[in-house]
Enzyme design. Structure first.
Site, PDB file in Angstrom:
ATOM      1  N   ASP A 204      53.462  74.603  36.346  1.00 31.12           N
ATOM      2  CA  ASP A 204      52.130  74.297  36.887  1.00 31.12           C
ATOM      3  C   ASP A 204      51.918  75.112  38.153  1.00 31.12           C
ATOM      4  O   ASP A 204      51.643  74.578  39.225  1.00 31.12           O
ATOM      5  CB  ASP A 204      52.015  72.800  37.174  1.00 31.12           C
ATOM      6  CG  ASP A 204      50.579  72.348  37.400  1.00 31.12           C
ATOM      7  OD1 ASP A 204      49.658  73.012  36.897  1.00 31.12           O
ATOM      8  OD2 ASP A 204      50.381  71.325  38.076  1.00 31.12           O
ATOM      9  N   ASP A 221      56.710  70.888  43.832  1.00 30.57           N
ATOM     10  CA  ASP A 221      56.302  70.048  42.706  1.00 30.57           C
ATOM     11  C   ASP A 221      56.641  70.672  41.353  1.00 30.57           C
ATOM     12  O   ASP A 221      55.785  71.201  40.648  1.00 30.57           O
ATOM     13  CB  ASP A 221      54.809  69.727  42.771  1.00 30.57           C
ATOM     14  CG  ASP A 221      54.443  68.571  41.830  1.00 30.57           C
ATOM     15  OD1 ASP A 221      55.357  68.010  41.209  1.00 30.57           O
ATOM     16  OD2 ASP A 221      53.238  68.258  41.724  1.00 30.57           O
TER      17      ASP A 221
END
Length: 329
Positions: A204, A221
């Site tokens: 992502d 993340d």
């Protein structure tokens, strides 16, 4: 659409958050700041006589413990090689902790700003680190995390949307026809690319997960990390008209290929992956609608305007997928 699932984070009160952190032997100062996160819940926690820490509480029933620990191991291995990922902290010999029915991990607080993607040197710098991430990512395969492919990111999410009553009745048959045409286009893109390798990805890699300091980029993340084609971590860095995207890609690959070879056949997947992200995003919102944070943050989801824009976006993607890749092989 009515959803009978209970809200996932109702029991995650401020006291429960601080109790979880203190269960690891830390003394919380009582300072608690909620950070911008929807999939999980992420907080900055003040610690007595020490810098604040970031606590991530994982969405129940999304990942297995084994899948979370695989992602932790990957980000830890990156950090050990001085690749600027932000890994979970070891506490009491573990990175994944359980308290009060929740799973959580702690991280150093790392700030930064949005990178200037219009600068050639910035794109090359990011490319070098992505090359290093992928050079390590291809040395092993995930055992407990899914592969990014047509089925998991396209056909299954589309089926989930179409099986519910998320769409206005007058738009449902239009969306069905367009999404089926789009998925056929994705399949043709994968056929043109051929048998490209799947490796461990960030998964992502948009600018919100890529923070910049004077020392360069760092990647945060890795929650969506999975196996897939390398270009998945590159295409979200590209924007603008075709000529501008070609220039950006050239800069990224100039840095990337210092550390990792790139298979140019994967350029046939750029618009296909963009299409899959559109489809997957709608299903993600639908699946999370029982979480009160989602109706509050995305009140436009389910409106006629939202689905009209999705239909238009998919039609544009259908046309783009029939164009040649940014560079010809």
């Amino acid at each position: 659409m009515e959803n009978t699932l209970p809200p996932p984070f109702t029991a995650l009160t401020p006291d429960a958050i601080l109790d979880a952190v203190e269960s690891l032997g830390l003394r919380a100062s009582g300072s608690l700041l909620a950070l911008n996160s929807y999939e999980n819940r992420v907080y900055q926690i003040g610690i007595d006589d020490a810098p604040p820490l970031i606590a991530k509480f994982y969405r129940p029933q999304r990942w297995s413990d084994a899948a979370i620990l695989e992602e932790h191991a990957f980000s830890l291995a990156l950090a050990e090689r001085e690749i600027p990922a932000v890994p979970p902290l070891l506490s009491q010999g573990q990175t994944l902790h359980h308290h009060g029915g929740f799973r959580f991990a702690l991280f150093e607080r790392r700030g930064g700003r949005v990178p200037e993607l219009d600068r050639a040197d910035t794109l090359q710098w990011i490319g070098r680190f992505l090359g290093r991430i992928h050079a390590l990512g291809r040395t092993e395969v995930y055992q407990h995390r899914p592969v990014l492919d047509l089925q998991s990111f396209g056909r299954e999410p589309a089926a989930f949307i179409l099986a519910g009553d998320w769409l206005p009745p007058e738009l449902a048959p239009v969306y069905r026809g367009v999404v089926e045409q789009a998925l056929d286009g994705v399949a043709r893109c994968f056929e043109r690319a051929g048998n490209v390798a799947a490796l461990r990805l960030h998964g992502d890699c948009h600018v919100g997960n890529l923070l910049w300091t004077d020392a360069g980029p760092h990647f945060v993340d890795f929650d969506d990390s999975r196996s897939g084609p390398a270009v998945q971590d590159l295409w979200m860095l590209l924007s603008g008209e075709r000529e501008e995207q070609s220039r950006q890609l050239a800069e990224v690959l100039a840095g990337y290929e210092d550390f990792c070879d790139f298979d140019l056949r994967e350029l046939s997947l750029v618009e296909a992956l963009r299409t899959l992200r559109l489809i997957h995003y709608s299903a993600w919102l639908a699946r999370r609608w029982h979480d009160p944070a989602f109706p509050a943050a995305f009140p436009w989801f389910g409106s006629s305007r939202y689905w009209e824009e999705q239909i238009l976006g998919l039609r544009e993607q259908i046309a783009l997928m029939d164009e040649p890749p940014l560079w010809s092989n």
